[in-house]
Design a protein around this motif. Structure first.
Motif, PDB file in Angstrom:
ATOM      1  N   ALA A   1       1.403  32.642   9.600  1.00  0.00           N
ATOM      2  CA  ALA A   1       1.702  33.798   8.750  1.00  0.00           C
ATOM      3  C   ALA A   1       1.685  35.089   9.556  1.00  0.00           C
ATOM      4  N   THR A   2       2.699  35.914   9.324  1.00  0.00           N
ATOM      5  CA  THR A   2       2.704  37.231   9.975  1.00  0.00           C
ATOM      6  C   THR A   2       2.120  38.283   9.029  1.00  0.00           C
ATOM      7  N   ASP A   3       2.045  37.944   7.769  1.00  0.00           N
ATOM      8  CA  ASP A   3       1.481  38.863   6.781  1.00  0.00           C
ATOM      9  C   ASP A   3       0.255  38.168   6.164  1.00  0.00           C
ATOM     10  N   PRO A   4      -0.901  38.277   6.804  1.00  0.00           N
ATOM     11  CA  PRO A   4      -2.067  37.488   6.371  1.00  0.00           C
ATOM     12  C   PRO A   4      -2.474  37.761   4.926  1.00  0.00           C
ATOM     13  N   SER A   5      -2.407  39.013   4.539  1.00  0.00           N
ATOM     14  CA  SER A   5      -2.863  39.340   3.195  1.00  0.00           C
ATOM     15  C   SER A   5      -1.990  38.634   2.158  1.00  0.00           C
TER      16      SER A   5
ATOM     17  N   LEU B   1      -1.815  31.828  -1.403  1.00  0.00           N
ATOM     18  CA  LEU B   1      -2.530  30.540  -1.366  1.00  0.00           C
ATOM     19  C   LEU B   1      -3.697  30.550  -2.348  1.00  0.00           C
ATOM     20  N   ALA B   2      -4.394  31.668  -2.388  1.00  0.00           N
ATOM     21  CA  ALA B   2      -5.526  31.759  -3.319  1.00  0.00           C
ATOM     22  C   ALA B   2      -5.046  31.602  -4.752  1.00  0.00           C
ATOM     23  N   ASN B   3      -3.866  32.143  -5.045  1.00  0.00           N
ATOM     24  CA  ASN B   3      -3.316  31.977  -6.396  1.00  0.00           C
ATOM     25  C   ASN B   3      -3.031  30.517  -6.701  1.00  0.00           C
ATOM     26  N   LEU B   4      -2.545  29.797  -5.683  1.00  0.00           N
ATOM     27  CA  LEU B   4      -2.258  28.373  -5.904  1.00  0.00           C
ATOM     28  C   LEU B   4      -3.516  27.600  -6.285  1.00  0.00           C
ATOM     29  N   THR B   5      -4.646  27.996  -5.719  1.00  0.00           N
ATOM     30  CA  THR B   5      -5.880  27.248  -6.021  1.00  0.00           C
ATOM     31  C   THR B   5      -6.335  27.472  -7.456  1.00  0.00           C
ATOM     32  N   GLN B   6      -5.819  28.526  -8.083  1.00  0.00           N
ATOM     33  CA  GLN B   6      -6.240  28.803  -9.458  1.00  0.00           C
ATOM     34  C   GLN B   6      -5.528  27.896 -10.462  1.00  0.00           C
ATOM     35  N   ASP B   7      -4.440  27.253 -10.022  1.00  0.00           N
ATOM     36  CA  ASP B   7      -3.668  26.403 -10.929  1.00  0.00           C
ATOM     37  C   ASP B   7      -4.301  25.007 -10.982  1.00  0.00           C
TER      38      ASP B   7
ATOM     39  N   ALA C   1     -11.563  35.522   1.731  1.00  0.00           N
ATOM     40  CA  ALA C   1     -10.790  35.948   2.915  1.00  0.00           C
ATOM     41  C   ALA C   1      -9.550  36.727   2.500  1.00  0.00           C
ATOM     42  N   ALA C   2      -8.931  36.317   1.385  1.00  0.00           N
ATOM     43  CA  ALA C   2      -7.697  36.976   0.946  1.00  0.00           C
ATOM     44  C   ALA C   2      -7.926  38.449   0.640  1.00  0.00           C
ATOM     45  N   ASP C   3      -9.136  38.777   0.200  1.00  0.00           N
ATOM     46  CA  ASP C   3      -9.429  40.176  -0.141  1.00  0.00           C
ATOM     47  C   ASP C   3      -9.909  40.982   1.056  1.00  0.00           C
ATOM     48  N   LEU C   4     -10.157  40.325   2.177  1.00  0.00           N
ATOM     49  CA  LEU C   4     -10.697  41.044   3.343  1.00  0.00           C
ATOM     50  C   LEU C   4      -9.624  41.832   4.094  1.00  0.00           C
ATOM     51  N   TRP C   5      -8.444  41.233   4.214  1.00  0.00           N
ATOM     52  CA  TRP C   5      -7.437  41.846   5.085  1.00  0.00           C
ATOM     53  C   TRP C   5      -6.625  42.881   4.311  1.00  0.00           C
ATOM     54  N   PRO C   6      -6.433  44.066   4.870  1.00  0.00           N
ATOM     55  CA  PRO C   6      -5.713  45.123   4.154  1.00  0.00           C
ATOM     56  C   PRO C   6      -4.271  44.717   3.844  1.00  0.00           C
ATOM     57  N   GLU C   7      -3.845  44.975   2.657  1.00  0.00           N
ATOM     58  CA  GLU C   7      -2.508  44.601   2.214  1.00  0.00           C
ATOM     59  C   GLU C   7      -1.458  45.323   3.055  1.00  0.00           C
ATOM     60  N   GLY C   8      -0.450  44.607   3.422  1.00  0.00           N
ATOM     61  CA  GLY C   8       0.659  45.207   4.129  1.00  0.00           C
ATOM     62  C   GLY C   8       0.476  45.349   5.631  1.00  0.00           C
TER      63      GLY C   8
END
Lengths: 555, 403
Positions: B190-194, B200-206, B393-400
């Motif tokens: 991934a080049t855009d980690p956030s 991916l985190a959204n996928l785990t909610q399903d 982890a998804a919330d750690l990296w700044p968006e964009g």
């Protein structure tokens, strides 16, 4: 019924898990297990969550008595090295070797390096060896000399301090059986080992002992050995190792039987005609003549490996896959076996001794011509016997067991032969050469399961033929599983006794072969029936099964 | 990242293949061709008087394990995947379906079927498997999704592997998620980690969707194991409650297009979720990388834990982690460090004022793609520890912020 206790989580540990307590179950002989299958020593570490399946034991020191011997060289040290560099063993894991050999630490390490380089799965590099060897220490001394144990105790205290082993000890007796009792007595008298009947505190140090077979040479000596061990160690500290139980495919028999509903309904006297268990070796006595002359095939193979195979085939489904649930069922099977006694021994047990012959095209000597074997030896190298199991599942189903050295090929298998169909409607189309269904579980080599059944030959006419459907374990999963010793050593460090023999199990197994030993002692023979090396045993073995209208398989 | 641990299989013979082009997929023809190729294969073996085959009395059963569905962009990538699958040992897929999104210039489908056999070594049975590659023109995602189901071996679990996760987003992924039991991605690409970690985190909610796994997480298993081992002992366990400084050093991009940043974020997420640390915000850029002060312990009596994350171009670490250092403060001081020293080895060191310094080296091979995929195919259930770490982890990296 299990005794359920709750173990308070240590107050020094912040527990992010939802529960503030651990539920520890205890079975009726004191083995404990955490309900989620985790290990007591690791479950208090919150970073272990999700890693329990990787089974990492607490740091410990393994003390190997007889460290200069063949077993250490070929099996133990390579297995420990593979475990240590492959992650499952924790930081601080150490090994203290004890033997009479005049070595110091450095010489010991050099010898062990040779052993590991020759037999381990993992390659040896300078870095990996240095890391492993830094935990290797040596104590020289006689096993029956108290001074040895004084030195050992001091060494263990130093290792504990320097390597943080927390006082956890795994003693491994890789010595001749005659040293078992002196070692155990000295361990107790010097305060190196102590009895631990029960524990609930994962921070408390533990000590356990692993004993190699033979566990005695008859019922009386097995009782005596077990009693002697019990003066220092409780049953929950004792791990009697039978490496057959560490084999993946033996464990797979349990999975095959108890993780599938399909086979259970036919796994009874209503459908099974008979069971054949074969443990064949193509090798001769090799360098074990001194032991083998005393033991013979009945003690060496039947009392241990073969009865264990019989048990996993014949036992009832355990309620849990844990130490005592599985072993309870095995003991029940052993107690239901009806061994031949008195004159019946000659009828239901055949023994033989290999004569010169050919194996794989090479001429091989007879047993009496082997190095270290008496030229008048009457030690059996082959045994075939018929056993019955008197219980609801197996009444009237014969179990034919056969083992021998210098047989045509190395093979271990369990074959369940089913009864023929009650009425064959196809008989009207002519003579049919149909074989009964056979389910074969191959333990080694070529591990797998095959099923023999009848199928129609394609074509306009109705012709039937027996075919074999074959499941090759390695073709489905690939890769070699852990070595049996790796699995069992790790189990012992983790305190999981499921794949080790319990005292009553060992004694019950001896009780099956004891009448045969007695009958042979009462009627000594000058000559055993001979069989040519490279054949499937003496003719009498064929008579044993053919008089029942059956034949041995040719695996 | 070239070291592999799965080089023990080798093809017994070159695979037998058949290929054709058609406007639509005829699944029956695919199955007929596979049957024909196996028949041809076995007849050839009889011709070679293979003793092992003659030992069979008529029926040869190939043990069926799983379906593997792989989405790639080009035919060249499809060839690479064939090589990867050929090196799998444990849980080798019975059938691999490779969907090539940009494999043709014209309309219609190019279909290639092949049968393979791999030897495992003396005395071990050969592994047999089949592959079906379907190549379509760019923009034909809806067609590729619809042809997949008829090509799967019935009743076997379906593993969907997306070696380039981001490029497979969109309708094709949504359709394949409905038929897959498990999704395997590689977030290191991934080049855009956030964006990647959040999707991916959204996928785990399903709850009804396939269980997710990330080969980056699998790479972290050894690291987690080694870090956990520091605290198995009674004397070091209290240090967990005193940790106040965590430094995670990640490798930059490697030659295979993988970066270690998501590994570093997942490592931070794992430590935080296991030890009950809370993040008040995102990582902020500092002089030597990124940093964030976390809160640990119960509210009202909490303490600070400084999380530092930086990148290195140290070659053995590229595409993964370089080191993790945990420092415990004055209440129970200690330093615990895991460091990749080369492609083959990881070194651990730990030290406290009351205990001597202990260092050891373990085999921690950089797992290559076949080794990682082999690990992933062993697991069928989800990993809640990973899912918790991922959400953190998804919330750690700044968006964009791209890497």
């Amino acid at each position: 019924m299990s005794d359920v206790r709750t173990l308070p989580r240590p107050t020094t540990i912040h527990a992010p898990s939802p529960s503030e307590t651990l539920t520890v179950e205890m079975d009726h002989v004191g083995h404990q297990f955490v309900q989620d299958g985790g290990d007591l020593t690791t479950v208090v570490n919150p970073l272990r969550a999700g890693l329990q399946l990787d089974r990492v034991p607490a740091p410990c020191v393994m003390v190997i008595f007889g460290v200069s011997g063949d077993l250490t060289e070929r099996k133990l040290m390579p297995a420990l090295y593979d475990l240590a560099v492959g992650l499952p063993l924790p930081e601080g894991f150490s090994i203290v070797g004890v033997s009479r050999r005049d070595w110091n630490d450095e010489q010991f390490r050099a010898e062990m390096r040779k052993a590991v380089a020759a037999h381990a799965r993992t390659p040896v590099t300078e870095e990996s060896w240095e890391s492993f060897a830094s935990g290797l220490f040596y104590v020289r001394g006689s096993f029956d000399d108290a001074a040895t144990y004084t030195k050992l105790k001091e060494r263990l205290e130093t290792v504990d301090r320097e390597r943080r082993a927390n006082g956890n000890r795994l003693f491994y007796l890789a010595t001749p059986p005659s040293f078992y009792i002196p070692i155990i007595e000295n361990l107790g008298q010097c305060g190196i080992a102590s009895r631990q009947d029960i524990y609930v505190d994962p921070h408390e140090s533990w000590n356990r002992i692993v004993i190699e077979k033979p566990f005695g040479h008859d019922v009386a000596s097995a009782h005596a050995l077990n009693a002697a061990i019990a003066t220092v160690f409780s049953e929950r500290q004792i791990y009697r190792i039978d490496h057959y139980l560490g084999k993946e495919t033996v464990q797979n028999v349990l999975a095959f039987r108890f993780a599938n509903i399909l086979f259970e309904p036919v796994w009874t006297r209503h459908y099974v005609d008979h069971v054949q268990i074969t443990v064949a070796e193509s090798i001769g006595v090799e360098n074990r003549a001194a032991y083998y002359e005393e033991a013979g095939a009945l003690r060496d193979m039947v009392q241990s490996h073969m009865l264990q195979l019989l048990a996993v085939v014949a036992m009832e489904p355990p309620a849990f896959f844990n130490g005592n649930a599985v072993r309870d069922e095995k003991v029940k099977v052993f107690r239901s076996v009806v061994p031949p006694t008195g004159d019946d021994v000659a009828k239901y047990v055949v023994r033989g001794q290999y004569a010169a012959g050919f194996i794989d095209g090479q001429p091989v000597p007879g047993y009496r011509q082997e190095k270290g074997v008496s030229p008048t030896s009457t030690t059996e190298t082959f045994v075939a016997l018929k056993l019955g199991i008197d219980n609801w599942r197996w009444a009237d189903v014969p179990f034919y067991l056969r083992t021998g050295k210098r047989l045509p090929r190395r093979v271990t298998e369990i074959a369940i032969e089913f009864q023929r169909v009650p009425h064959l409607m196809f008989s009207s189309i002519g003579k049919l050469d149909l074989q009964p269904n056979v389910l074969t579980m191959r333990i080694q080599p070529d591990e797998g399961i095959s099923l023999r059944f009848a199928a129609k030959v394609p074509g306009a006419s109705t012709r039937l033929r027996t075919v074999r459907m074959d499941f090759a374990y390695g073709a489905a999963f690939g890769g070699a599983g852990a070595d049996a010793y790796e699995r069992l050593l790790l189990d012992a460090m983790l305190g999981d006794p499921t794949l080790f023999a319990r005292r009553d199990e060992v004694e019950a197994a001896w009780a099956i072969v004891q009448p045969i030993l007695d009958a042979w002692a009462d009627q000594p023979v000058q000559h055993l029936p001979l069989y040519e090396a490279g054949t499937w045993g003496p003719d009498k073995a064929d008579d044993l099964i053919e008089r029942d209208g059956r034949t041995w398989r040719r695996p | 990242m070239t070291t592999t641990s799965l080089k023990t299989v080798s093809p017994a013979r070159p695979p037998l293949t058949a290929s054709w082009t058609a406007p639509v997929l005829d699944a029956a023809r695919v199955h007929r061709e596979l049957d024909r190729l196996w028949k041809e294969w076995n007849e050839d073996r009889r011709g070679e008087e293979d003793a092992a085959l003659h030992a069979y009395e008529g029926a040869l059963m190939r043990a069926s394990t799983l379906n593997l569905i792989v989405v790639v962009e080009t035919l060249a990538e499809a060839e690479e995947i064939e090589l990867v699958v050929g090196e799998l040992i444990e849980f080798s897929p019975s059938r691999t379906v490779i969907l090539v999104r940009n494999g043709r210039k014209a309309a219609g489908l190019h279909i290639r079927v092949s049968v393979h056999e791999h030897l495992q070594g003396r005395g071990r049975p050969a592994i047999q498997r089949e592959s079906v590659t379907v190549a379509a023109k760019e923009g034909s995602d809806h067609i590729l999704a619809s042809v997949t189901t008829p090509l799967l071996v019935p009743e076997l679990p379906g593993f969907l592997y997306l070696p380039r996760f981001l490029r497979a987003e969109g309708p094709l992924l949504q359709d394949l998620l409905r038929i897959a039991d498990r999704l395997i991605v590689d977030s290191a690409t991934a080049t855009d980690p956030s964006r990647t970690l959040r999707s991916l985190a959204n996928l785990t909610q399903d709850e009804t969707g396939p269980r997710l796994s990330d080969v980056v997480w699998t790479r972290l298993t050894a690291w987690r194991q080694l870090i956990a081992q520091f605290f198995d002992q009674g004397v070091t366990q209290p240090c967990l409650e005193a940790l106040d400084d965590v430094e995670i050093v990640c490798g930059k991009w490697d030659g295979d297009g993988r970066c270690g940043l998501t590994a570093g974020l997942l490592m931070a997420g794992w430590l935080a979720t296991r030890l009950g640390w809370r993040a008040p915000g995102e990582l902020v850029h500092a002089r030597e990388g990124w940093r964030l002060t976390l809160r640990a312990g119960p509210r009202g009596r909490s303490r600070e834990v400084l999380l530092r994350l930086r990148m290195t171009d140290h070659p053995p670490a590229c595409g993964g982690l370089s080191s993790v250092t945990l420092v415990a403060g004055p209440e129970c001081p200690g330093t615990f460090r895991v460091e990749r020293t080369d492609d083959q080895a990881i070194t651990t060191t730990s030290e406290t004022p009351t205990m001597p310094r202990v260092s050891r080296l373990v085999y921690g091979r950089q797992m290559d793609e076949p080794a990682l995929l082999s690990q992933e195919l062993r697991n069928f259930t989800g990993d809640p520890i990973y899912e918790e770490a991922l959400v953190f982890a998804a919330d750690l990296w700044p968006e964009g912020v791209m890497i």
